[in-house]
Design an enzyme around this catalytic site. Sequence first.
Site, PDB file in Angstrom:
ATOM      1  N   CYS A 112       0.856  -1.208  -0.044  1.00  0.00           N
ATOM      2  CA  CYS A 112       0.011   0.042   0.106  1.00  0.00           C
ATOM      3  C   CYS A 112       0.957   1.418  -0.023  1.00  0.00           C
ATOM      4  O   CYS A 112       1.563   1.579   0.958  1.00  0.00           O
ATOM      5  CB  CYS A 112      -1.003   0.007   1.207  1.00  0.00           C
ATOM      6  N   CYS A 262      -3.195   6.946  -5.206  1.00  0.00           N
ATOM      7  CA  CYS A 262      -3.178   5.728  -4.989  1.00  0.00           C
ATOM      8  C   CYS A 262      -1.508   5.254  -5.323  1.00  0.00           C
ATOM      9  O   CYS A 262      -1.105   5.322  -6.632  1.00  0.00           O
ATOM     10  CB  CYS A 262      -3.827   4.882  -5.695  1.00  0.00           C
TER      11      CYS A 262
END
Length: 337
Positions: A112, A262
């Site tokens: 992530c 992201c």
Amino acid sequence: MVVRVSIVYDSAVPESKNVTVKQIPATLEVVDSHTEGEPTRVVVGGWPELAGLSMAERRAELEATHDHLRRAVVLEPRGHSAVVGALLTPPVEAGSETGVIFFNNVGYLGMCGHGLIGVVRTLEEMGTIGPGKLRIDTPVGTVGAELAGDGAVTMENVPCYAHALDVELEVAGRGKVVGDVAWGGNWFFLTRLPGEPLELSNLDRLLALTKSIRRATDAAGLVPAGEGEIDHIEIFAPPTRADANSRNFVLCPGGEYDRSPCGTGTSAKLAVLHARGELELDKLWHQESITGSLFTGWLSRVEDRLIPHIRGRAFVTSHSTLHFHPDDPFRGGFGTS
Ligand code: PYC
């Protein structure tokens, strides 16, 4: 770094859920932050130690034996569906500062990017690190990071690559959609939806359409066998910021959208641009998110691997103790998973 606690309560949830009752600590220590708008909750104390020797083994162990803690930490009423949790573990590789396993409202993430940037600022907040470089072990490999004096963090991600270009899908509610499949630490389907403004005022439609695309990618089985599934859908449009190359909207695995551009999604985008001959090594790419925040990314090459570098900012928002009172019927969290 991981603190053991002696008091534990069972993690009962409303009876209708009928889940196995497991033990939950009386308290857990967490540091909350946001990276370009996207929240991260780092567990810094109170979680039982994991026995696995590799980060992949530890993630599997977490899923098999501590999933009730994931739920308690990120689901309501202590969390919410956009929060990405990060459990710090001792490192597994020589020279690494820490290990980390990311999780969300429905399960576990390989990597992530926004979360990694939040972890670095959290380690700084705890006094563990100062400006400079460090290595962090994740279930999909060891990644690098550099904390600058002004607080910006540059992540050196796991290698990225484009797996398939111009894949045609039939999407309910939209018709034919053509997009690319790429790995950036998670699997992404990257496409455009002409006519759909990438604006928060259009959120309901963007969520519905990207969930419909997700159902189509699931049915099509587009990633190599044994390598998981496409669990992020990424839509691109022209930027609204003068300093950006592109704007995106990213559907995350649990049905939420990424408030940041992201980190793994921007890595996947860099891989696709490079595969199309549209981005040279070391050339900067400025990716704007649907909230207007920005990541700057570029690619380098190490032997035959393409390495994405992603720079962004995170801010610590709180350092707190989560309490799980034995009389609290919702101490195990509630939500979709
Ligand atoms: O930044 O890589 C990322 C990410 C994945 C899911 C939410 N954020």
